[in-house]
Write a protein that holds these residues in place. Structure first.
Motif, PDB file in Angstrom:
ATOM      1  N   UNK A 142       4.978  61.969 -28.939  1.00 17.12           N
ATOM      2  CA  UNK A 142       3.868  61.285 -29.622  1.00 17.12           C
ATOM      3  C   UNK A 142       3.602  61.950 -30.957  1.00 17.12           C
TER       4      UNK A 142
ATOM      5  N   UNK B 160       1.261  61.664 -34.735  1.00 18.06           N
ATOM      6  CA  UNK B 160       0.020  61.139 -35.308  1.00 18.06           C
ATOM      7  C   UNK B 160      -0.066  61.505 -36.781  1.00 18.06           C
TER       8      UNK B 160
ATOM      9  N   UNK C  12      -0.533  56.215 -35.071  1.00 19.65           N
ATOM     10  CA  UNK C  12      -0.019  56.836 -33.862  1.00 19.65           C
ATOM     11  C   UNK C  12       1.324  56.156 -33.591  1.00 19.65           C
TER      12      UNK C  12
ATOM     13  N   UNK D 205       2.600  65.838 -30.415  1.00 23.12           N
ATOM     14  CA  UNK D 205       2.373  66.274 -29.041  1.00 23.12           C
ATOM     15  C   UNK D 205       3.623  67.021 -28.583  1.00 23.12           C
TER      16      UNK D 205
ATOM     17  N   UNK E 101       4.193  72.013 -23.963  1.00 23.20           N
ATOM     18  CA  UNK E 101       2.854  72.484 -23.621  1.00 23.20           C
ATOM     19  C   UNK E 101       1.840  71.361 -23.488  1.00 23.20           C
ATOM     20  N   UNK E 102       2.272  70.139 -23.668  1.00 26.25           N
ATOM     21  CA  UNK E 102       1.392  68.982 -23.509  1.00 26.25           C
ATOM     22  C   UNK E 102       0.098  69.141 -24.301  1.00 26.25           C
ATOM     23  N   UNK E 103       0.221  69.515 -25.552  1.00 22.01           N
ATOM     24  CA  UNK E 103      -0.935  69.602 -26.426  1.00 22.01           C
ATOM     25  C   UNK E 103      -0.520  69.140 -27.813  1.00 22.01           C
ATOM     26  N   UNK E 104      -1.499  68.805 -28.641  1.00 22.48           N
ATOM     27  CA  UNK E 104      -1.236  68.302 -29.992  1.00 22.48           C
ATOM     28  C   UNK E 104      -1.329  69.452 -30.974  1.00 22.48           C
TER      29      UNK E 104
ATOM     30  N   UNK F  79     -10.627  72.584 -31.783  1.00 17.18           N
ATOM     31  CA  UNK F  79      -9.800  73.141 -32.832  1.00 17.18           C
ATOM     32  C   UNK F  79     -10.660  73.970 -33.773  1.00 17.18           C
TER      33      UNK F  79
ATOM     34  N   UNK G 286      -5.270  74.966 -32.515  1.00 18.38           N
ATOM     35  CA  UNK G 286      -5.691  74.497 -31.204  1.00 18.38           C
ATOM     36  C   UNK G 286      -6.326  75.633 -30.416  1.00 18.38           C
TER      37      UNK G 286
ATOM     38  N   UNK H 269      -5.050  73.156 -21.278  1.00 15.85           N
ATOM     39  CA  UNK H 269      -4.208  73.898 -22.210  1.00 15.85           C
ATOM     40  C   UNK H 269      -5.056  74.890 -22.974  1.00 15.85           C
ATOM     41  N   UNK H 270      -4.396  75.948 -23.435  1.00 14.24           N
ATOM     42  CA  UNK H 270      -5.114  76.974 -24.173  1.00 14.24           C
ATOM     43  C   UNK H 270      -4.255  77.432 -25.342  1.00 14.24           C
ATOM     44  N   UNK H 271      -4.883  77.653 -26.479  1.00 10.28           N
ATOM     45  CA  UNK H 271      -4.179  78.170 -27.642  1.00 10.28           C
ATOM     46  C   UNK H 271      -4.187  79.687 -27.652  1.00 10.28           C
TER      47      UNK H 271
ATOM     48  N   UNK I  31      -5.050  63.079 -21.080  1.00 13.36           N
ATOM     49  CA  UNK I  31      -4.825  64.480 -21.424  1.00 13.36           C
ATOM     50  C   UNK I  31      -3.501  64.681 -22.145  1.00 13.36           C
ATOM     51  N   UNK I  32      -3.412  65.765 -22.864  1.00 12.97           N
ATOM     52  CA  UNK I  32      -2.128  66.228 -23.368  1.00 12.97           C
ATOM     53  C   UNK I  32      -1.532  65.477 -24.533  1.00 12.97           C
ATOM     54  N   UNK I  33      -2.294  64.642 -25.201  1.00 13.97           N
ATOM     55  CA  UNK I  33      -1.766  63.997 -26.396  1.00 13.97           C
ATOM     56  C   UNK I  33      -1.006  62.713 -26.151  1.00 13.97           C
ATOM     57  N   UNK I  34      -1.170  62.112 -24.997  1.00 17.11           N
ATOM     58  CA  UNK I  34      -0.474  60.851 -24.737  1.00 17.11           C
ATOM     59  C   UNK I  34      -1.116  59.659 -25.437  1.00 17.11           C
TER      60      UNK I  34
END
Lengths: 111, 114
Positions: free
Chosen positions: A32, A34, A49, A92, A96-99, B35, B45, B56-58, B97-100
């Motif tokens: 993904x 953005x 997106x 994404x 780590x499934x984060x943006x 953020x 993040x 999740x953690x930065x 979650x997770x940016x999907x």
């Protein structure tokens, strides 16, 4: 290597021209992508997106994604002075499934 | 439909103090990500919460913590403030979650540590 890389600019484009903003990413499994626009002193605003290879168009904006080259771009047609802002590319990560955000490209549209 | 609401908008704190920031996501959104934005580091993040669980953690020290309530509102806490914590803190709300899916930002809280 940074996870998401953008040229910081500033990128100066004449009014009415096409502005081209580029972004590369390191995580080959990313799905993904953005584009956000951020005016000075304001919070980021989602513009596009995209998750499929190819082009996605929305008004004057076109996002282009090439997963094989790990490259995503944003084209702004008929650039207006109001398009002057910092454009943030975000990805994404599959790991780590984060943006994660790039550092942004500052765009200036000159009249 | 109301957007993402962050409070307060501005804060001035002294080194060593602690601070709590609040974020109310878009109605129906269950994911809240936090953020930190500074001129030198860009958007970094901090963490993401989904259904009251940190997903999740930065790479931030333990002084930065958060939580999410059953109504999806989230708080972020910073203890023992340092001058370097001065930044714009942004939260982003999304439906999954997770940016999907797309994430939408609040107006941010500008924290100044003196």
């Amino acid at each position: 290597q940074k996870e998401v890389e953008q040229n910081s600019g500033p990128l100066s484009v004449p009014e009415g021209a096409i502005a081209s903003l580029n972004c590369t990413y390191s995580d080959r499994g990313s799905q993904s992508f953005f584009w956000y626009r951020q005016y000075s002193g304001k919070s980021p605003e989602l513009i596009m997106f995209i998750y499929s290879n190819g082009d996605k168009e929305d008004g004057r904006f076109t996002a282009q994604l090439n997963k094989a080259s790990q490259y995503v771009s944003l084209l702004i047609r008929d650039s207006q002075p109001s398009d002057s802002a910092t454009y943030l590319c975000a990805v994404k990560l599959s790991s780590a499934s984060k943006i994660i955000f790039g550092s942004g490209t500052r765009l200036s549209i000159r009249p | 439909k109301a957007g993402v609401t962050q409070t307060p908008r501005y804060l001035i704190k002294t080194r060593g103090q602690q601070v709590t920031l609040s974020c109310s996501p878009i109605s129906g959104h269950r994911s809240v990500s936090w953020y930190q934005q500074t001129p030198g580091q860009g958007l970094q993040f901090l963490f993401e919460y989904f259904s009251e669980t940190q997903r999740n953690k930065g790479n931030f020290p333990g002084r930065f913590s958060g939580r999410q309530f059953s109504n999806s509102r989230s708080e972020m806490n910073v203890s023992t403030l340092e001058l370097g914590d001065s930044a714009l803190y942004l939260c982003a709300s999304s439906s999954s979650t997770g940016g999907d899916t797309e994430a939408f930002f609040g107006q941010g809280t500008r924290l100044t540590v003196v």
